[in-house]
Design a protein around this motif. Structure first.
Motif, mmCIF file in Angstrom:
data_model
loop_
_atom_site.group_PDB
_atom_site.id
_atom_site.type_symbol
_atom_site.label_atom_id
_atom_site.label_comp_id
_atom_site.label_asym_id
_atom_site.label_seq_id
_atom_site.Cartn_x
_atom_site.Cartn_y
_atom_site.Cartn_z
ATOM 1 N N VAL A 199 0.848 -1.205 0.000
ATOM 2 C CA VAL A 199 0.000 0.000 0.000
ATOM 3 C C VAL A 199 0.876 1.245 0.000
ATOM 4 O O VAL A 199 0.625 2.214 -0.726
ATOM 5 C CB VAL A 199 -0.938 -0.012 1.222
ATOM 6 C CG1 VAL A 199 -1.691 1.312 1.327
ATOM 7 C CG2 VAL A 199 -1.924 -1.169 1.121
ATOM 8 N N GLY A 200 1.935 1.217 0.819
ATOM 9 C CA GLY A 200 2.838 2.353 0.871
ATOM 10 C C GLY A 200 3.499 2.641 -0.466
ATOM 11 O O GLY A 200 3.688 3.799 -0.840
ATOM 12 N N MET A 201 3.861 1.590 -1.193
ATOM 13 C CA MET A 201 4.456 1.786 -2.515
ATOM 14 C C MET A 201 3.498 2.522 -3.445
ATOM 15 O O MET A 201 3.893 3.435 -4.172
ATOM 16 C CB MET A 201 4.847 0.434 -3.115
ATOM 17 C CG MET A 201 5.970 -0.272 -2.412
ATOM 18 S SD MET A 201 6.385 -1.844 -3.226
ATOM 19 C CE MET A 201 7.436 -2.596 -1.983
ATOM 20 N N ALA A 202 2.239 2.112 -3.407
ATOM 21 C CA ALA A 202 1.243 2.771 -4.253
ATOM 22 C C ALA A 202 1.068 4.234 -3.850
ATOM 23 O O ALA A 202 0.938 5.122 -4.711
ATOM 24 C CB ALA A 202 -0.093 2.031 -4.165
ATOM 25 N N VAL A 203 1.068 4.504 -2.552
ATOM 26 C CA VAL A 203 0.942 5.879 -2.076
ATOM 27 C C VAL A 203 2.156 6.705 -2.510
ATOM 28 O O VAL A 203 2.033 7.866 -2.915
ATOM 29 C CB VAL A 203 0.784 5.905 -0.541
ATOM 30 C CG1 VAL A 203 0.794 7.335 -0.018
ATOM 31 C CG2 VAL A 203 -0.524 5.220 -0.144
ATOM 32 N N CYS A 204 3.351 6.112 -2.439
ATOM 33 C CA CYS A 204 4.557 6.810 -2.887
ATOM 34 C C CYS A 204 4.450 7.210 -4.352
ATOM 35 O O CYS A 204 4.773 8.337 -4.731
ATOM 36 C CB CYS A 204 5.788 5.926 -2.692
ATOM 37 S SG CYS A 204 6.431 5.876 -1.024
ATOM 38 N N VAL A 205 4.018 6.274 -5.170
ATOM 39 C CA VAL A 205 3.895 6.558 -6.599
ATOM 40 C C VAL A 205 2.916 7.700 -6.836
ATOM 41 O O VAL A 205 3.166 8.605 -7.644
ATOM 42 C CB VAL A 205 3.451 5.292 -7.362
ATOM 43 C CG1 VAL A 205 3.121 5.623 -8.813
ATOM 44 C CG2 VAL A 205 4.549 4.232 -7.303
ATOM 45 N N ALA A 206 1.793 7.686 -6.123
ATOM 46 C CA ALA A 206 0.806 8.757 -6.277
ATOM 47 C C ALA A 206 1.390 10.104 -5.863
ATOM 48 O O ALA A 206 1.182 11.125 -6.532
ATOM 49 C CB ALA A 206 -0.440 8.432 -5.453
ATOM 50 N N GLY A 207 2.115 10.115 -4.748
ATOM 51 C CA GLY A 207 2.695 11.366 -4.283
ATOM 52 C C GLY A 207 3.736 11.911 -5.227
ATOM 53 O O GLY A 207 3.765 13.111 -5.525
ATOM 54 N N VAL A 208 4.610 11.037 -5.727
ATOM 55 C CA VAL A 208 5.639 11.494 -6.662
ATOM 56 C C VAL A 208 5.015 11.973 -7.963
ATOM 57 O O VAL A 208 5.454 12.964 -8.559
ATOM 58 C CB VAL A 208 6.658 10.371 -6.917
ATOM 59 C CG1 VAL A 208 7.608 10.734 -8.050
ATOM 60 C CG2 VAL A 208 7.451 10.095 -5.650
ATOM 61 N N ALA A 209 3.974 11.279 -8.427
ATOM 62 C CA ALA A 209 3.292 11.715 -9.646
ATOM 63 C C ALA A 209 2.733 13.121 -9.477
ATOM 64 O O ALA A 209 2.852 13.974 -10.356
ATOM 65 C CB ALA A 209 2.184 10.728 -10.008
ATOM 66 N N ALA A 210 2.128 13.380 -8.323
ATOM 67 C CA ALA A 210 1.569 14.715 -8.085
ATOM 68 C C ALA A 210 2.658 15.772 -7.999
ATOM 69 O O ALA A 210 2.463 16.911 -8.425
ATOM 70 C CB ALA A 210 0.750 14.703 -6.796
ATOM 71 N N ALA A 211 3.807 15.413 -7.466
ATOM 72 C CA ALA A 211 4.870 16.391 -7.258
ATOM 73 C C ALA A 211 5.699 16.637 -8.498
ATOM 74 O O ALA A 211 6.349 17.677 -8.608
ATOM 75 C CB ALA A 211 5.784 15.933 -6.125
#
Length: 331
Positions: free
Chosen positions: A274-286
């Protein structure tokens, strides 16, 4: 953004994440067979010999004294003072995931300082992405935080390393005599080799172990972590700025977890996935979308009643950036 430029940015980002994360795995590989200072001495000695030899053969030229001084300091901070504390912490028993989590504080610090020190605007979406990415990192390494046996003071080492890399990144962006990575990296590795040779020699740890596994670890950290990781890092810093580049560091802990699974069969937990998916979402937004533009500066000609500079002039074609634009972009 043109398709070719988008592909180039994606390849640069992927290379940075994969190669940078290899350093945490290399630290664990190397410290199984030798003291920390021995590993670091031979890592940077070999890297300096390879890069220095290639530079002498292909790019030998006279470098400005200011550039040599600037890049030597940047090398000590970005490699000696960043890699040294990180690997030392891992050797003392601080989990590699915990080191990665602390290192992942860099994007938030970079975002907070980029506007004031470099004139890079950090948008609300980027702040949101940085915050989400940090949450994802915490989820990935949560299981790594329990059961550690390192002394309490050892946890200060990754913080010191993170601060050193952040300082080096800002110094590079503000360098008055910037060099290309092909000129700068040999200097970085040479200064780090001298630093760790002095440390290892003073401690009586300069002799390398006579085991093949140690040299496999040295080859790993030289080729993947030093040549690959730092090469991609400085290229990304020049191309995309410190905020976007630092945001990619959030993908390091998930990628390190994948490295560990591929090499040692260490399976990530459901929370880690789950954390990996959240990381990807955050980096995509940034990182996706328009690149941050420098903050506007006061135009003295406009204050004096003259027409403000519009960014073009009669002799400069519209598609060619002016000198002011090139300086603002860090080229």
């Amino acid at each position: 953004m043109p398709a070719s430029s988008a592909i180039g940015s994606a390849a640069l980002a992927s290379g940075l994440v994969v190669m940078w994360s290899s350093g945490f795995v290399g630290a664990e590989l190397g410290t199984r067979h030798a003291p920390v200072d021995t590993l670091l001495m031979w890592r940077f000695t070999v890297a300096a010999a390879l890069l220095g030899g290639a530079w002498l053969a292909l790019r030998r030229r006279r470098l400005p004294a200011r550039a040599v001084a600037e890049q030597s300091l940047i090398g000590v901070l970005s490699q000696g003072c960043y890699v040294g504390p990180i690997v030392w912490a891992v050797g003392l028993g601080v989990p590699s995931g915990t080191c990665a989590l602390i290192a992942a504080l860099q994007p938030l610090a970079a975002g907070a300082l980029a506007g004031r020190l470099l004139g890079e605007r950090v948008t609300a979406r980027q702040w949101w992405g940085l915050g989400v990415g940090l949450v994802g990192v915490a989820l990935v390494v949560r299981g790594d935080l329990s059961g550690a046996t390192a002394p309490a003071w050892a946890y200060a080492l990754p913080f010191a390393g993170m601060a050193a890399l952040l300082a080096a990144s800002f110094l590079e962006r503000r360098a008055r005599a910037p060099l290309s990575p092909t000129d700068a990296l040999p200097l970085h590795c040479a200064t780090s080799a001298l630093l760790f040779s002095a440390v290892a020699g003073g401690a009586g740890h300069a002799e390398a172990p006579a085991t093949g596994a140690f040299w496999v670890a040295v080859g790993w950290v030289v080729l993947l972590s030093t040549l690959g990781g730092y090469g991609f890092y400085w290229l990304s810093l020049r191309r995309d700025g410190i905020t976007r580049t630092s945001a990619l560091i959030y993908l390091t802990p998930p990628t390190t977890a994948l490295w560990a699974y591929a090499m040692w069969g260490t399976r990530p937990t459901a929370l880690g996935l789950v954390g990996m998916a959240v990381c990807v979402a955050g980096v995509a937004a940034a990182t996706l979308g328009d690149r941050p533009r420098p903050a506007p500066t006061t135009d003295t000609t406009a204050e004096a009643g003259q027409p403000a500079d519009t960014g073009t002039d009669p002799v400069t074609p519209p598609d060619r950036p002016t000198a002011t634009a090139r300086r603002a972009a860090g080229s």
